[in-house]
Structures are given as structure tokens and as C-alpha cells.
Scaffold this active site. Structure first.
Site, PDB file in Angstrom:
ATOM      1  N   CYS A 134      33.876  45.102  43.291  1.00 47.47           N
ATOM      2  CA  CYS A 134      34.663  46.116  42.576  1.00 47.47           C
ATOM      3  C   CYS A 134      36.074  46.141  43.168  1.00 47.47           C
ATOM      4  CB  CYS A 134      33.982  47.480  42.646  1.00 47.47           C
ATOM      5  SG  CYS A 134      32.343  47.517  41.907  1.00 47.47           S
ATOM      6  N   ASP A 189      34.183  44.399  30.841  1.00 46.28           N
ATOM      7  CA  ASP A 189      34.605  45.271  31.940  1.00 46.28           C
ATOM      8  C   ASP A 189      35.975  45.855  31.613  1.00 46.28           C
ATOM      9  OD1 ASP A 189      35.294  46.489  34.303  1.00 46.28           O
ATOM     10  OD2 ASP A 189      34.703  44.812  35.577  1.00 46.28           O
ATOM     11  N   HIS A 221      30.001  46.184  35.005  1.00 47.43           N
ATOM     12  CA  HIS A 221      30.772  46.395  36.225  1.00 47.43           C
ATOM     13  C   HIS A 221      29.846  47.002  37.285  1.00 47.43           C
ATOM     14  CE1 HIS A 221      34.436  47.131  38.560  1.00 47.43           C
ATOM     15  NE2 HIS A 221      33.857  48.259  38.929  1.00 47.43           N
TER      16      HIS A 221
END
Length: 251
Positions: A134, A189, A221
Site C-alpha cells: 500500500c 485500484d 487494494h
């Protein structure tokens, strides 16, 4: 998989002391080092388990608490399992901490983490690998671009905002990478739209960086994080295959 030892360590930085988790094979020998950048939810048991799995494959793995300026982990208490319904409230608390991790701050911290690994008895001499998840994928990309002499392998998974129009976008240092890169993107995403994927790919290609960027189909995600509702087991295992292959080639 070899037996693994995990321990808490403290890392001196320009801004204080960062607590971190260190995992390494329990065989009294130094091993290639990997710096693992956390996702937004922070240093917690799920990330320690990921570090342990990497260590079990022959690496010494450091996972810093990136929010150390606000205290030792957990800076924000997390449930054992992070459900979709809990995300809005958690991000409301996390966003100020995330926004403090400016490129300048991230670069100072990366320097401290890499210097600490250079002196770590459990880490072998030579280049290191960096991986991130992330927001950690952005920091991995920056670390590889700002420390090309140290980073021989860089990976990022379900990263967001990797190649924006901002003058401090992380992709703008990607042309300095001298090691090998791999990025596994989440499908659909919102934090990494197709134009950013294309921009990152173009930057790496034009710079001659040895790399591969792939979109994992039907993977949301956060697909690697087993303690969240966004976990996708198939995509997560694919991530392990690609990450370990990259590290084995480069380190």
C-alpha cells in the site's frame, strides 16, 4: 523453511528513535537483508507474520514502525481482523500520520534504516532488498531511487499514488534505480488508476531499469494483508512467489 527468531529493536533516526521488528533465521549466520515497509494500518502481528515468512526463506527482515514520532507501535489500536466497515474510522485516525510522511521525512528515515541494517550482526554484508505494501510501496520506490548504491531489489504490492502529477511523486526518482524492480498492482485500484500504471512503466522502461509490472486480476487494494477483508489468498501467494524469486535473483 528454517526456524526463525523475531525481536523488537530500536533504530536511531534524525527525529528520534524508531521501534521496529526484526526477524531472521535462527542459525547463528548473517543473511541478506530486506527492509519491509508497512501498509497504512501499521506494525502489527499480521506484518510480523509476513516478516517471519520472509525470514524463514533465508532473509533478515526489518519492519520499522513508520509512525514512531507518535509513539511505539501500535500507535493506533487495530482490531485482530480489519473489516471493510471499520476502514473509514481507522483512516480518519491514520490520515494525519500518513500525511506527515513527506518525501523528505521518508528519505531521512530510509537512510537511518539502511544504516542500521549495515551494522546489524544478523544482516549479511552487501546490497539489500526493499519491499512495501500500500503506502509502503511508495516508500520502497523512493528508497530504491534515493539509495541506488544499497538497494539491489525493490518490490511494491497494491501500491497507491506511485506516479502522480505531483512534483514529488515517487516515480520521479525511479530512473535512478540500479537494481531490479517488481510491482504487483491491484486490479481496479482507485489509488493507482491506469494512467499511473502506464506512467510508472514508461519511466522504468525509458531509464533502462530491469523490471516487471503486473496487474493482479480480481485482486483488491490490500490483497496481501491476511488480517483484512481485502485479502485475496491466490493473489497473496502469487506475490510471495514473485517476491522471493526477485530476492533470490538479486541478493
Amino acid at each position: 523453511m528454517t526456524a526463525v527468531r523475531g525481536t523488537s529493536v530500536d533504530i536511531p533516526t534524525q527525529d528520534g528513535t524508531a521501534d521496529a521488528y526484526l526477524a531472521y533465521p535462527d542459525d547463528q549466520s548473517p543473511h541478506p537483508a530486506v527492509l519491509l515497509y508497512m501498509d497504512a494500518f501499521g506494525l502489527r502481528p499480521g506484518l510480523k507474520a509476513m516478516a517471519d515468512r520472509l525470514a524463514g526463506n533465508g532473509y533478515t527482515v526489518l519492519v520499522p514502525n513508520l509512525y514512531y514520532r507518535h509513539g511505539r507501535a501500535p500507535v493506533v489500536e487495530m482490531p485482530e481482523f480489519i473489516d471493510t466497515s471499520e476502514r473509514p474510522e481507522l483512516f480518519q485516525r491514520l490520515m494525519p500520520l500518513i500525511q506527515e510522511l513527506t518525501p523528505e521525512v521518508a528519505d531521512r528515515d530510509a537512510d537511518a534504516y539502511l544504516r542500521w541494517l549495515a551494522d546489524c550482526p544478523q544482516a549479511a554484508e552487501g546490497p539489500v532488498g526493499v519491499t512495501g505494501y500500500c503506502m509502503g510501496a511508495r516508500l520502497s520506490l523512493r528508497a530504491a531511487g534515493t539509495h541506488p548504491e544499497r538497494v539491489a531489489a525493490v518490490a511494491g504490492f497494491h501500491g497507491g499514488r506511485l506516479a502522480t502529477d505531483s512534483p514529488d511523486s515517487p516515480h520521479l526518482v525511479a530512473d535512478r534505480i540500479t537494481g531490479e524492480a517488481y510491482f504487483g498492482h491491484a486490479d481496479h485500484d482507485a489509488s493507482l488508476p491506469p494512467e499511473q500504471i502506464e506512467r510508472l512503466e514508461k519511466t522504468l522502461t525509458e531509464a533502462g531499469v530491469r523490471h516487471r509490472c503486473e496487474v493482479y486480476p480480481d485482486a483488491p487494494h490490500g490483497f496481501t494483508q491476511a488480517d483484512t477483508s481485502h485479502y485475496n489468498a491466490e493473489a497473496a501467494e502469487r506475490h510471495w512467489t514473485e517476491l522471493l524469486a526477485l530476492l533470490d535473483r538479486a541478493l
